[in-house]
Design an enzyme around this catalytic site. Structure first.
Site, PDB file in Angstrom:
ATOM      1  N   HIS A  64       0.855  -1.200   0.000  1.00  0.00           N
ATOM      2  CA  HIS A  64       0.000   0.000   0.000  1.00  0.00           C
ATOM      3  C   HIS A  64       0.879   1.234   0.000  1.00  0.00           C
ATOM      4  O   HIS A  64       1.284   1.729   1.047  1.00  0.00           O
ATOM      5  CB  HIS A  64      -0.925  -0.027   1.232  1.00  0.00           C
ATOM      6  CG  HIS A  64      -1.914   1.102   1.294  1.00  0.00           C
ATOM      7  ND1 HIS A  64      -3.024   1.057   2.112  1.00  0.00           N
ATOM      8  CD2 HIS A  64      -1.967   2.297   0.658  1.00  0.00           C
ATOM      9  CE1 HIS A  64      -3.703   2.174   1.981  1.00  0.00           C
ATOM     10  NE2 HIS A  64      -3.081   2.955   1.104  1.00  0.00           N
ATOM     11  N   HIS A  73       1.249   4.767  -2.582  1.00  0.00           N
ATOM     12  CA  HIS A  73       0.870   5.543  -3.775  1.00  0.00           C
ATOM     13  C   HIS A  73       2.132   6.172  -4.317  1.00  0.00           C
ATOM     14  O   HIS A  73       2.769   6.983  -3.612  1.00  0.00           O
ATOM     15  CB  HIS A  73      -0.140   6.620  -3.402  1.00  0.00           C
ATOM     16  CG  HIS A  73      -1.368   6.073  -2.742  1.00  0.00           C
ATOM     17  ND1 HIS A  73      -2.546   5.861  -3.414  1.00  0.00           N
ATOM     18  CD2 HIS A  73      -1.597   5.669  -1.455  1.00  0.00           C
ATOM     19  CE1 HIS A  73      -3.448   5.362  -2.584  1.00  0.00           C
ATOM     20  NE2 HIS A  73      -2.897   5.233  -1.381  1.00  0.00           N
ATOM     21  N   HIS A  83      -9.516   0.951  -1.148  1.00  0.00           N
ATOM     22  CA  HIS A  83      -9.457   1.646   0.139  1.00  0.00           C
ATOM     23  C   HIS A  83     -10.855   1.610   0.747  1.00  0.00           C
ATOM     24  O   HIS A  83     -11.841   1.943   0.069  1.00  0.00           O
ATOM     25  CB  HIS A  83      -9.065   3.112  -0.050  1.00  0.00           C
ATOM     26  CG  HIS A  83      -7.614   3.351  -0.322  1.00  0.00           C
ATOM     27  ND1 HIS A  83      -6.929   2.732  -1.323  1.00  0.00           N
ATOM     28  CD2 HIS A  83      -6.724   4.177   0.305  1.00  0.00           C
ATOM     29  CE1 HIS A  83      -5.664   3.150  -1.315  1.00  0.00           C
ATOM     30  NE2 HIS A  83      -5.506   4.032  -0.343  1.00  0.00           N
ATOM     31  N   GLU A 106     -11.128   3.634   6.131  1.00  0.00           N
ATOM     32  CA  GLU A 106     -10.080   4.551   6.614  1.00  0.00           C
ATOM     33  C   GLU A 106     -10.808   5.666   7.373  1.00  0.00           C
ATOM     34  O   GLU A 106     -10.757   5.711   8.600  1.00  0.00           O
ATOM     35  CB  GLU A 106      -9.272   5.100   5.423  1.00  0.00           C
ATOM     36  CG  GLU A 106      -8.194   6.115   5.816  1.00  0.00           C
ATOM     37  CD  GLU A 106      -7.510   6.776   4.605  1.00  0.00           C
ATOM     38  OE1 GLU A 106      -8.040   6.692   3.482  1.00  0.00           O
ATOM     39  OE2 GLU A 106      -6.440   7.402   4.811  1.00  0.00           O
ATOM     40  N   ASP A 133       1.861   4.088   2.687  1.00  0.00           N
ATOM     41  CA  ASP A 133       0.809   4.907   2.072  1.00  0.00           C
ATOM     42  C   ASP A 133       1.393   6.023   1.193  1.00  0.00           C
ATOM     43  O   ASP A 133       1.449   5.874  -0.022  1.00  0.00           O
ATOM     44  CB  ASP A 133      -0.143   5.465   3.144  1.00  0.00           C
ATOM     45  CG  ASP A 133      -1.541   5.733   2.611  1.00  0.00           C
ATOM     46  OD1 ASP A 133      -1.812   5.434   1.436  1.00  0.00           O
ATOM     47  OD2 ASP A 133      -2.384   6.240   3.387  1.00  0.00           O
ATOM     48  N   ASP A 134       1.784   7.138   1.804  1.00  0.00           N
ATOM     49  CA  ASP A 134       2.347   8.285   1.076  1.00  0.00           C
ATOM     50  C   ASP A 134       3.559   8.772   1.856  1.00  0.00           C
ATOM     51  O   ASP A 134       3.503   9.797   2.549  1.00  0.00           O
ATOM     52  CB  ASP A 134       1.294   9.394   0.964  1.00  0.00           C
ATOM     53  CG  ASP A 134       0.064   8.918   0.222  1.00  0.00           C
ATOM     54  OD1 ASP A 134       0.116   8.836  -1.019  1.00  0.00           O
ATOM     55  OD2 ASP A 134      -0.941   8.585   0.890  1.00  0.00           O
TER      56      ASP A 134
HETATM   57  N1  HPA Z   1      -6.565   7.372   1.154  1.00  0.00           N
HETATM   58  C1  HPA Z   1      -7.266   7.718   0.069  1.00  0.00           C
HETATM   59  N2  HPA Z   1      -6.705   8.191  -1.023  1.00  0.00           N
HETATM   60  C2  HPA Z   1      -5.376   8.314  -1.061  1.00  0.00           C
HETATM   61  C3  HPA Z   1      -4.602   7.979   0.013  1.00  0.00           C
HETATM   62  C4  HPA Z   1      -5.229   7.462   1.174  1.00  0.00           C
HETATM   63  O1  HPA Z   1      -4.622   7.104   2.200  1.00  0.00           O
HETATM   64  N3  HPA Z   1      -3.316   8.233  -0.345  1.00  0.00           N
HETATM   65  C5  HPA Z   1      -3.334   8.695  -1.608  1.00  0.00           C
HETATM   66  N4  HPA Z   1      -4.583   8.751  -2.053  1.00  0.00           N
HETATM   67 ZN    ZN Z   2      -3.694   4.789   0.463  1.00  0.00          ZN
END
Ligand code: HPA
Ligand code: ZN
Length: 341
Positions: free
Chosen positions: A18, A20, A202, A205, A283-284
């Site tokens: 996971h 991006h 996703h 969250e 994630d990012d």
């Molecule tokens: N959630 C939803 N969209 C996203 C995320 C995330 O954690 N990171 C990049 N786009």
């Molecule tokens: Zn994500």
């Protein structure tokens, strides 16, 4: 955490499921590419950009994240971004990774699907050769946009599958979760699965546990990205445990986006104890303050995870990866050797 366990965790072979790729763009590269293309950013300096990384929720992050991705224009940009992430992941002992990309944010700026794939593919081939890291791509649909836009995006990708079938293995669903339920994308996911692509989404969250059920039942996904709100539905937790559908959990992301105000309140251990196949991911990472090892360390310390639990979490990622059984056996054996030595 005890020093020997910390060292073992850091050195462990890992899979990251996971991440991006646009979320791995560090501010320095964003400014370098902005200068290359004469793109004006809404932030005058690197410091001003970094100052915008004080997020209060998912949307406040996405606004900055899409602005940053606006500097990606040619195949070399996609290659440079992907190469930087793969080198950084290798430093954290990642041996397999599945990267999300968001084509709609690039298509709308006139960047073709072929340009994105060509650039990322070049970096992935180099990284396999130079670092032995295996990698795949998952095309994400932006859930704040329409079903029609997602269908058009899939249509752009399908003719390229002849060339990229080995690389582009699945579709996902990301962006603003609340108010954009999985049910909105039932038809596009059916079409993607029909084309032989795997499916993830996703869910849970910021959105409710019901969105996790929808992703499972309507989109027929094989993994849930985040899924940390599953704990609000006991029947769902039992179902996830029974089916071994993995959750790709991202601790530092959850902290930065205020999903939990304290990592000690994170639901990862509750889910793990219930038998759910949780994994740890970044994630990012350029935006949330850490790559995958930093995420493992933060959650291990906050929840006092022991050696057996960390071994389990690392192994879960290989069990849930979209790789063939030979590769899975080899990688799992390397993980088990590392943890049982
Ligand atoms: N959630 C939803 N969209 C996203 C995320 C995330 O954690 N990171 C990049 N786009
Ligand atoms: Zn994500």
């Amino acid at each position: 955490m005890e020093a020997a366990l910390l060292d073992k965790l850091i050195r462990s072979p890992k899979a990251e499921l996971h991440m991006h790729i646009e979320g791995s763009l560090e501010p320095e590269l964003i400014f370098q590419l902005a200068q290359k293309h004469g793109v004006t950013l809404p932030y005058p300096t690197i410091d001003a950009l970094r100052a915008a990384y004080a997020f209060t929720d998912l949307q406040s992050f996405l606004d900055v994240y899409y602005a940053g991705a606006g500097v990606l224009l040619d195949a070399d940009d996609f290659k440079a971004m992907t190469a930087a992430y793969l080198a950084r992941a290798h430093a954290d002992n990642v041996i397999h990774t599945e990267l999300f990309f968001d084509p709609q944010t690039h298509l709308e700026r006139g960047v073709s699907m072929a340009t994105m794939l060509e650039g990322m593919e070049a970096a992935m081939v180099d990284a396999e050769r130079d670092h032995g890291i295996s990698s795949r791509l998952i095309l994400c649909f932006l859930r704040h946009l329409s079903e029609e836009s997602a269908l058009e995006t899939l249509a752009q990708a399908l003719p390229l599958l002849d060339t990229y079938r080995h690389r582009l293995v699945g579709v996902g669903l990301d962006s603003s979760e609340r108010g954009n339920p999985p049910s909105k994308f039932e038809r596009v996911f059916a079409a993607a699965r029909e084309a032989g692509l795997r499916a993830v989404a996703h869910a849970g969250e910021e959105g409710p546990a019901d969105y996790i059920w929808q992703a499972l039942q309507l989109l027929q996904v094989e993994r849930i990205d985040h899924g940390v709100r599953a704990v609000e539905d006991a029947a769902l937790v039992q179902h996830l445990a029974d089916t071994r559908v993995a959750l790709t959990v991202c601790p530092l992301s959850n902290l930065k986006l205020c999903v939990f105000d304290d990592l000690e309140k994170h639901t990862l251990k509750t889910l793990l104890d219930a038998g759910v196949a949780v994994t740890v991911n970044s994630d990012d990472p350029a935006y949330f303050g850490g790559y995958v090892n930093a995420n493992y360390i933060a959650i291990a310390e906050a929840l006092q995870l022991n050696e057996a639990e960390l071994h389990r979490i690392v192994a879960n990622a290989f069990d849930a990866a979209f790789i063939d059984d030979d590769a899975r056996r080899t990688m799992r054996a390397a993980v088990d050797r590392h943890w049982l030595q």
